[in-house]
Design a protein around this motif. Sequence first.
Motif, PDB file in Angstrom:
ATOM      1  N   TYR A 164      39.545   7.505  39.177  1.00  0.00           N
ATOM      2  CA  TYR A 164      40.874   7.071  38.741  1.00  0.00           C
ATOM      3  C   TYR A 164      41.989   7.925  39.329  1.00  0.00           C
ATOM      4  O   TYR A 164      43.137   7.859  38.889  1.00  0.00           O
ATOM      5  N   GLY A 165      41.647   8.751  40.316  1.00  0.00           N
ATOM      6  CA  GLY A 165      42.671   9.471  41.051  1.00  0.00           C
ATOM      7  C   GLY A 165      43.243  10.682  40.343  1.00  0.00           C
ATOM      8  O   GLY A 165      44.387  11.079  40.626  1.00  0.00           O
ATOM      9  N   VAL A 166      42.488  11.275  39.418  1.00  0.00           N
ATOM     10  CA  VAL A 166      42.949  12.491  38.758  1.00  0.00           C
ATOM     11  C   VAL A 166      41.865  13.557  38.859  1.00  0.00           C
ATOM     12  O   VAL A 166      40.743  13.290  39.294  1.00  0.00           O
ATOM     13  N   ASP A 167      42.201  14.770  38.453  1.00  0.00           N
ATOM     14  CA  ASP A 167      41.222  15.832  38.415  1.00  0.00           C
ATOM     15  C   ASP A 167      41.431  16.655  37.144  1.00  0.00           C
ATOM     16  O   ASP A 167      42.325  16.362  36.325  1.00  0.00           O
ATOM     17  N   ARG A 168      40.634  17.666  36.985  1.00  0.00           N
ATOM     18  CA  ARG A 168      40.711  18.486  35.783  1.00  0.00           C
ATOM     19  C   ARG A 168      42.081  19.141  35.628  1.00  0.00           C
ATOM     20  O   ARG A 168      42.604  19.251  34.510  1.00  0.00           O
ATOM     21  N   ARG A 169      42.674  19.575  36.735  1.00  0.00           N
ATOM     22  CA  ARG A 169      43.972  20.226  36.662  1.00  0.00           C
ATOM     23  C   ARG A 169      45.043  19.296  36.087  1.00  0.00           C
ATOM     24  O   ARG A 169      45.971  19.754  35.400  1.00  0.00           O
ATOM     25  N   ARG A 170      44.884  18.004  36.355  1.00  0.00           N
ATOM     26  CA  ARG A 170      45.842  17.040  35.806  1.00  0.00           C
ATOM     27  C   ARG A 170      45.704  16.967  34.279  1.00  0.00           C
ATOM     28  O   ARG A 170      46.713  16.866  33.564  1.00  0.00           O
ATOM     29  N   PHE A 171      44.467  17.011  33.778  1.00  0.00           N
ATOM     30  CA  PHE A 171      44.250  17.029  32.331  1.00  0.00           C
ATOM     31  C   PHE A 171      44.840  18.296  31.722  1.00  0.00           C
ATOM     32  O   PHE A 171      45.478  18.249  30.652  1.00  0.00           O
ATOM     33  N   GLU A 172      44.645  19.431  32.385  1.00  0.00           N
ATOM     34  CA  GLU A 172      45.181  20.699  31.878  1.00  0.00           C
ATOM     35  C   GLU A 172      46.710  20.674  31.878  1.00  0.00           C
ATOM     36  O   GLU A 172      47.355  21.188  30.943  1.00  0.00           O
ATOM     37  N   TRP A 173      47.291  20.092  32.910  1.00  0.00           N
ATOM     38  CA  TRP A 173      48.749  19.931  32.982  1.00  0.00           C
ATOM     39  C   TRP A 173      49.248  19.086  31.822  1.00  0.00           C
ATOM     40  O   TRP A 173      50.246  19.426  31.157  1.00  0.00           O
ATOM     41  N   SER A 174      48.553  17.979  31.553  1.00  0.00           N
ATOM     42  CA  SER A 174      48.956  17.093  30.466  1.00  0.00           C
ATOM     43  C   SER A 174      48.858  17.797  29.117  1.00  0.00           C
ATOM     44  O   SER A 174      49.743  17.657  28.262  1.00  0.00           O
ATOM     45  N   ARG A 175      47.799  18.557  28.932  1.00  0.00           N
ATOM     46  CA  ARG A 175      47.627  19.306  27.686  1.00  0.00           C
ATOM     47  C   ARG A 175      48.731  20.347  27.532  1.00  0.00           C
ATOM     48  O   ARG A 175      49.283  20.534  26.437  1.00  0.00           O
ATOM     49  N   ARG A 176      49.055  21.017  28.615  1.00  0.00           N
ATOM     50  CA  ARG A 176      50.021  22.118  28.571  1.00  0.00           C
ATOM     51  C   ARG A 176      51.447  21.627  28.360  1.00  0.00           C
ATOM     52  O   ARG A 176      52.220  22.240  27.610  1.00  0.00           O
TER      53      ARG A 176
END
Length: 343
Positions: A206-218
């Motif tokens: 889906y074109g995302v990675d773990r860092r994107r999830f961490e960014w969203s959380r932060r």
Amino acid sequence: MTGRELDAAGIHDPGLRAAYTHCRGLNARHGRTYFLATRLLPVDRRPAVHALYGFARWADDIVDDLESGATSGERARALLALEAQLDAGLRQGGTTEPVILALAHTAGRYGIDHRHFTEFLSSMRSDLTVGGYASYEELGRYMHGSAAVIGLQMLPVLGTVVPREEAAPHAAALGVAFQLTNFLRDVGEDLDRGRLYLPADLLTAYGVDRRRFEWSRRTGARDSRITDVLRAAAAHNRAVYRQALPGLAMLSPVSRPCIRTAFVLYSGILDAIEADGYAVVHRRAVVSRGRRATVAFDGLVRAVAYRVVHRSAGASWGGSAETGRDARYRPPRAVRPVEEGAA
């Protein structure tokens, strides 16, 4: 734990009674959905379920407690100490630790394979060093020890109307389905612990990675691609519930209302996640008290009906006592995580 439950289970030794009471307290405090469902079991089987929960909770707390400030090395040593206690209780009978005392008694009474406990601890140890998984296949190997074995531990306590080996794959799948639901519900909290249980290849699709999830959380910001990942993971989870569903009819009749209630409540968490717009990176979705009460009442009605019918018919509540082979979870073949509609 009420004396009625302990008396019904034939547990009269004061030390054992205190041990089981301790485990019941852990279940009541920490496992709201699980404890609610356990209340639907016949009273003589509840202590064993509390013992199994108490052990799993102890290990999980060692790994996941963020407030203790313990280092990974300290947690690893705590798990080793727990494993030593387990060995002493299961093999030597030499422990006074209440959780292990109750667990060893339950394992002996119901003939639970000791490998299910050691494999569980093995997966718990991996949580100290592994923060993510490449694929559902790789995650499935972890979940065999962390979740599938929980279903296999429970099966002898619940009883079956078929040979246990026939019901075992469905019990294992149900344990995995519950854990996948927990993974989705707790995405944000797990990120805080340095973990993400969504496979990397699913994120990539889906074109995302773990860092994107961490960014969203932060930051609290949303990303539609993250929502798509979570929606696909929920679809996969629902497919595992379908894989587990046939196992409900294989259980002893008096155990079915309990497991059916847990099935409905846990799968209902997916409905709550969907209704909340897949916002689990930022907040936990919960099933409303009203919904839990409605499902629990339905389970109570079913449990009472089963007991009345089986008492009047003179039927045994025991279920099958046959031993079963180990059952390793395999992700449903029909599920293609990169496609939302696959489940």
